[in-house]
Design an enzyme around this catalytic site. Sequence first.
Site, PDB file in Angstrom:
ATOM      1  CE  LYS A  12     -22.823 -13.245   7.622  1.00  0.00           C
ATOM      2  NZ  LYS A  12     -22.359 -12.159   8.489  1.00  0.00           N
ATOM      3  N   GLY A  98     -16.521 -11.996   9.085  1.00  0.00           N
ATOM      4  CA  GLY A  98     -17.941 -11.627   9.134  1.00  0.00           C
ATOM      5  C   GLY A  98     -18.660 -11.914   7.826  1.00  0.00           C
ATOM      6  CG  LEU A  99     -16.895 -11.691   4.339  1.00  0.00           C
ATOM      7  CD1 LEU A  99     -15.546 -11.811   3.634  1.00  0.00           C
ATOM      8  CD2 LEU A  99     -17.842 -10.826   3.509  1.00  0.00           C
ATOM      9  N   GLY A 101     -18.408 -17.543   5.964  1.00  0.00           N
ATOM     10  CA  GLY A 101     -17.862 -18.676   5.209  1.00  0.00           C
ATOM     11  C   GLY A 101     -18.120 -20.028   5.860  1.00  0.00           C
ATOM     12  CB  SER A 103     -22.503 -19.842   8.646  1.00  0.00           C
ATOM     13  OG  SER A 103     -21.985 -19.350   9.845  1.00  0.00           O
ATOM     14  CB  SER A 104     -21.608 -20.252   3.466  1.00  0.00           C
ATOM     15  OG  SER A 104     -21.864 -20.656   2.150  1.00  0.00           O
ATOM     16  CG  ASP A 136     -24.190 -15.673  10.755  1.00  0.00           C
ATOM     17  OD1 ASP A 136     -25.103 -15.123  11.405  1.00  0.00           O
ATOM     18  OD2 ASP A 136     -23.050 -15.194  10.616  1.00  0.00           O
TER      19      ASP A 136
HETATM   20  O1  C5P Z   1     -24.067 -18.852  16.873  1.00  0.00           O
HETATM   21  P1  C5P Z   1     -22.585 -18.722  16.732  1.00  0.00           P
HETATM   22  O2  C5P Z   1     -21.860 -19.984  17.101  1.00  0.00           O
HETATM   23  O3  C5P Z   1     -22.165 -18.193  15.407  1.00  0.00           O
HETATM   24  O4  C5P Z   1     -22.151 -17.619  17.773  1.00  0.00           O
HETATM   25  C1  C5P Z   1     -20.834 -17.422  18.189  1.00  0.00           C
HETATM   26  C2  C5P Z   1     -20.835 -16.564  19.431  1.00  0.00           C
HETATM   27  O5  C5P Z   1     -21.290 -15.244  19.125  1.00  0.00           O
HETATM   28  C3  C5P Z   1     -21.765 -17.042  20.513  1.00  0.00           C
HETATM   29  O6  C5P Z   1     -21.153 -17.964  21.363  1.00  0.00           O
HETATM   30  C4  C5P Z   1     -22.093 -15.755  21.249  1.00  0.00           C
HETATM   31  O7  C5P Z   1     -21.040 -15.409  22.112  1.00  0.00           O
HETATM   32  C5  C5P Z   1     -22.104 -14.728  20.152  1.00  0.00           C
HETATM   33  N1  C5P Z   1     -23.463 -14.449  19.613  1.00  0.00           N
HETATM   34  C6  C5P Z   1     -24.350 -13.734  20.383  1.00  0.00           C
HETATM   35  N2  C5P Z   1     -25.602 -13.443  19.884  1.00  0.00           N
HETATM   36  C7  C5P Z   1     -25.962 -13.854  18.650  1.00  0.00           C
HETATM   37  C8  C5P Z   1     -25.057 -14.594  17.849  1.00  0.00           C
HETATM   38  C9  C5P Z   1     -23.812 -14.878  18.371  1.00  0.00           C
HETATM   39  O8  C5P Z   1     -24.034 -13.333  21.514  1.00  0.00           O
HETATM   40  N3  C5P Z   1     -27.173 -13.525  18.178  1.00  0.00           N
END
Ligand code: C5P
Length: 330
Positions: A12, A98-99, A101, A103-104, A136
């Site tokens: 994405k 940031g793509l 991958g 999560s997909s 994501d």
């Molecule tokens: O949800 P995910 O595991 O991808 O997030 C990784 C880190 O990015 C989280 O631990 C947090 O530090 C940060 N994050 C955030 N706010 C979001 C998404 C991610 O602070 N909406």
Amino acid sequence: MTRQVRLKSLAKVNLDLRVLNRRPDGYHELRTVFQTISLADTIDIAYEPARRTTLKLDDALDIPDNLVLRAARSVLDTLKIHATVQFRLRKNIPMGGGLGGGSSNAAAVLLALPVLAGRPLPFETLAYLGSSLGSDVPFFLTGGTALAIDRGTELYGLPDLKPECILLIASGIHVATPAAYSALNRANGLTSLDLSRKMNGFQAFVRALGELRSAGAASAAGSNDFEPVVFDQHPQLKKMWSGLRKYAAGARMTGSGSALFAVFGSKQERDAARKSLERERVFRDCRVIPAGTISGRRYRHLWRAQLAQHLAPETAATKDSWPPRSRYAR
Ligand code: C5P
């Protein structure tokens, strides 16, 4: 009996990304527009019911918290079944870019495994499992163009845009998402005026997208709040971004970086830009990747096609019955 499937797991980009306040749970409130693109990893799955669960991942990243394995475990636990599941993952989506991958890949397992087990799960269950794996992940259950709020987990499908050509610049610079959020917090003493500016900017972008039905045409109104802080940490990225903007005024970074992307009006324009920038010094060590946007309709079609042989006849016969849809889908 072993059931096998080969899946494409798409990447994405964030067409727009605004980071609002840090919440008591440590996450940040977001406003973003996600868009699936054609760049994809390949995941092979072999599934066999068993008395005890054994999960195997055949790639260099066979680590306990790999999202593919965590997604598989969450599906089997939810269905209360045991199985031997073997995964083979061929990565093509750059990591730490940031793509989306990882999560997909996780969403691909959430979609496929219940079907292979003959027990499809409703959208709400998959979305719940997805959001506990990563912010994501839920987006990749539906793909296409979607507006997201909350942590990026509450999704509203937007009308499909016209298909467009994209150029991605993957520099190999790895940006850790939590560190990018921390840097943003240090730089961001958000006043209520800042917040309302962000909200207004985001609304203007979504309006432009709705009117123009083109990610490229709307990109001039877009923004990514991570760009200033990540460019500060990686001046080389800023140079690349400026270089890319010579060819496409709305060039952006996706997510918390470091991949950059630009949307072009035609394949010819995209390919001409690719040729010229591959000659530029600043892009010398980058992967320059051509891709295209993938609409929600194509995404659903892809998912149906790749699991068609494993869908129950009554599900296969009804076009809209799988993949499961969010009640906010278009
Ligand atoms: O949800 P995910 O595991 O991808 O997030 C990784 C880190 O990015 C989280 O631990 C947090 O530090 C940060 N994050 C955030 N706010 C979001 C998404 C991610 O602070 N909406």
